[in-house]
Write a protein that holds these residues in place. Structure first.
Motif, PDB file in Angstrom:
ATOM      1  N   VAL A 234       0.450  -1.942   0.143  1.00  0.00           N
ATOM      2  CA  VAL A 234      -0.564   0.446   0.099  1.00  0.00           C
ATOM      3  C   VAL A 234       0.935   1.182   0.345  1.00  0.00           C
ATOM      4  N   ALA A 235       1.691   1.200   0.230  1.00  0.00           N
ATOM      5  CA  ALA A 235       2.282   2.363   0.557  1.00  0.00           C
ATOM      6  C   ALA A 235       3.848   2.666  -0.311  1.00  0.00           C
ATOM      7  N   HIS A 236       3.972   1.723  -1.048  1.00  0.00           N
ATOM      8  CA  HIS A 236       4.198   1.516  -2.978  1.00  0.00           C
ATOM      9  C   HIS A 236       3.393   2.662  -3.677  1.00  0.00           C
ATOM     10  N   ALA A 237       1.959   2.173  -3.222  1.00  0.00           N
ATOM     11  CA  ALA A 237       1.417   3.225  -4.199  1.00  0.00           C
ATOM     12  C   ALA A 237       1.139   4.333  -3.619  1.00  0.00           C
ATOM     13  N   VAL A 238       1.328   4.939  -2.452  1.00  0.00           N
ATOM     14  CA  VAL A 238       0.983   6.151  -1.622  1.00  0.00           C
ATOM     15  C   VAL A 238       2.094   6.724  -2.354  1.00  0.00           C
ATOM     16  N   ALA A 239       3.601   6.399  -2.458  1.00  0.00           N
ATOM     17  CA  ALA A 239       4.438   6.862  -2.924  1.00  0.00           C
ATOM     18  C   ALA A 239       4.570   7.668  -4.497  1.00  0.00           C
ATOM     19  N   PHE A 240       3.925   6.708  -5.524  1.00  0.00           N
ATOM     20  CA  PHE A 240       3.953   6.539  -6.873  1.00  0.00           C
ATOM     21  C   PHE A 240       2.866   7.946  -7.130  1.00  0.00           C
ATOM     22  N   LEU A 241       1.229   7.798  -6.315  1.00  0.00           N
ATOM     23  CA  LEU A 241       0.497   9.292  -6.285  1.00  0.00           C
ATOM     24  C   LEU A 241       0.998  10.275  -5.964  1.00  0.00           C
ATOM     25  N   VAL A 242       1.994  10.244  -5.046  1.00  0.00           N
ATOM     26  CA  VAL A 242       2.824  11.578  -4.113  1.00  0.00           C
ATOM     27  C   VAL A 242       3.529  12.102  -5.302  1.00  0.00           C
ATOM     28  N   SER A 243       4.506  11.599  -6.105  1.00  0.00           N
ATOM     29  CA  SER A 243       5.524  11.687  -6.508  1.00  0.00           C
ATOM     30  C   SER A 243       5.000  12.437  -7.896  1.00  0.00           C
ATOM     31  N   ASP A 244       6.265  12.868  -8.708  1.00  0.00           N
ATOM     32  CA  ASP A 244       6.031  14.105 -10.395  1.00  0.00           C
ATOM     33  C   ASP A 244       5.490  12.432 -11.395  1.00  0.00           C
ATOM     34  N   ARG A 245       5.805  11.257 -10.804  1.00  0.00           N
ATOM     35  CA  ARG A 245       5.148  10.117 -11.621  1.00  0.00           C
ATOM     36  C   ARG A 245       4.036   9.658 -11.935  1.00  0.00           C
ATOM     37  N   ALA A 246       3.068  10.475 -10.950  1.00  0.00           N
ATOM     38  CA  ALA A 246       1.253  10.718 -11.115  1.00  0.00           C
ATOM     39  C   ALA A 246       1.732  11.954 -11.168  1.00  0.00           C
ATOM     40  N   ARG A 247       2.215  13.028 -11.824  1.00  0.00           N
ATOM     41  CA  ARG A 247       1.576  14.388 -11.232  1.00  0.00           C
ATOM     42  C   ARG A 247       0.621  14.634 -12.460  1.00  0.00           C
ATOM     43  N   HIS A 248      -0.314  13.994 -13.732  1.00  0.00           N
ATOM     44  CA  HIS A 248      -1.412  14.323 -14.228  1.00  0.00           C
ATOM     45  C   HIS A 248      -2.480  13.434 -13.619  1.00  0.00           C
ATOM     46  N   ILE A 249      -2.438  13.282 -12.194  1.00  0.00           N
ATOM     47  CA  ILE A 249      -2.856  12.159 -11.580  1.00  0.00           C
ATOM     48  C   ILE A 249      -3.697  12.782 -10.881  1.00  0.00           C
ATOM     49  N   THR A 250      -5.268  12.704 -10.680  1.00  0.00           N
ATOM     50  CA  THR A 250      -5.835  13.949  -9.542  1.00  0.00           C
ATOM     51  C   THR A 250      -7.656  13.446  -9.659  1.00  0.00           C
ATOM     52  N   LEU A 251      -7.803  13.074  -8.288  1.00  0.00           N
ATOM     53  CA  LEU A 251      -9.407  12.935  -8.631  1.00  0.00           C
ATOM     54  C   LEU A 251      -9.819  10.955  -8.752  1.00  0.00           C
ATOM     55  N   HIS A 252      -8.321  10.360  -8.621  1.00  0.00           N
ATOM     56  CA  HIS A 252      -8.790   8.968  -8.780  1.00  0.00           C
ATOM     57  C   HIS A 252      -8.631   8.241  -7.682  1.00  0.00           C
ATOM     58  N   ASP A 253      -8.987   6.608  -7.127  1.00  0.00           N
ATOM     59  CA  ASP A 253      -9.778   5.834  -6.664  1.00  0.00           C
ATOM     60  C   ASP A 253      -8.031   4.619  -7.227  1.00  0.00           C
ATOM     61  N   LEU A 254      -7.184   4.547  -6.048  1.00  0.00           N
ATOM     62  CA  LEU A 254      -6.519   3.582  -6.420  1.00  0.00           C
ATOM     63  C   LEU A 254      -6.665   1.945  -5.841  1.00  0.00           C
TER      64      LEU A 254
END
Length: 264
Positions: A234-254
């Motif tokens: 779960v922590a790695h999923a969080v780290a992805f979403l807060v990183s610049d690799r996810a810079r165009h992702i918002t309002l998403h439920d992973l």
């Protein structure tokens, strides 16, 4: 892009950080270079976590149900540590019972932590992030927010509310460069999960097998991947979403549940 130090120079606040998923989030963010403010109602446990990471992790006691305490903690963090770049809402509790047996106090307690706490922390952070034009907020919810669970009405409803709140917040702050997402784990090897297994009629091992294989009596599917998540998954999923690799992702439920909900 390498993920080894992709969060270097950023300040993160994590709630429910003393154990389980919260502790794993603190560890992964710190390993990726972030400085982390680890908060929990259990201050000694949070302090023990901080000791392992030196000045990369700072521990503070925080009751997320107390709006004033949250506002004061966020203000102090920004004054003494710097501007918050990342907020991760992990603090949560579960009070299991059928709806007809669930009492008012347990219902209120679950919502106070799982929903009100997310509101208090996210609001305090968003007020500051929007003025700077950047930031990322992630709420750790549950796959129970999207699929009914027997004996978990308060928990599931509180998590569903937290998911929709986070999405609404994300819509409002997107124009200011702030991203808001949720991560929804399934069964994960935490103290909360083990407590559920121990209350199983057949004992802990029977409870574990029911999660893996499914339980028709509870209208519950098993886990297609055949394993129960560890907190670090779960922590790695969080780290992805807060990183610049996810810079165009918002309002998403992973969903991070091994396929257990069949993404219903």
């Amino acid at each position: 892009m390498s993920t080894e130090r992709d969060l270097a120079g950023r300040l993160a606040l994590v709630t429910g950080a003393a154990r389980g998923i919260g502790a794993a989030v603190v560890e992964v963010l710190a390993e990726r270079g972030a400085r982390v403010l680890a908060t929990d109602v259990d201050a000694p446990a949070a302090e023990a976590l901080a000791v392992r990471y030196g000045d990369r992790v700072v521990a503070r006691a925080l009751d997320v149900t107390d709006a004033t305490a949250v506002e004061d903690a966020v203000a102090e963090a920004e004054r003494t540590l710097g501007p918050l770049d990342i907020v991760v809402n992990v603090a949560g509790i579960l009070r299991g019972a059928s709806v007809v047996e669930l009492d008012d106090a347990d219902w209120a307690a679950v919502f106070a932590v799982n929903t009100d706490g997310v509101f208090h922390v996210s609001r305090a952070a968003a007020r500051r992030m929007t003025s700077r034009g950047r930031g990322s907020i992630v709420t750790v919810a549950s796959n129970a927010a999207g699929v009914p669970r027997s004996g978990m009405a308060a928990y599931a409803a509180s998590k569903a509310a937290a998911v929709m709140f986070t999405k609404c917040l994300g819509l409002e702050v997107a124009r200011h460069g702030v991203r808001c997402n949720t991560v929804s784990p399934g069964s994960t090897l935490t103290d909360m999960q083990r407590a559920l297994w121990e209350r199983s009629p057949g004992g802990a091992e029977a409870g574990r097998r029911a999660v893996l294989d499914g339980d028709p009596d509870a209208y519950r599917t098993g886990i297609p991947l055949g394993r129960i998540a560890e907190p670090v998954d779960v922590a790695h999923a969080v780290a992805f979403l807060v990183s610049d690799r996810a810079r165009h992702i918002t309002l998403h439920d992973l969903y991070v549940d091994g396929g257990a909900t069949l993404r219903a």
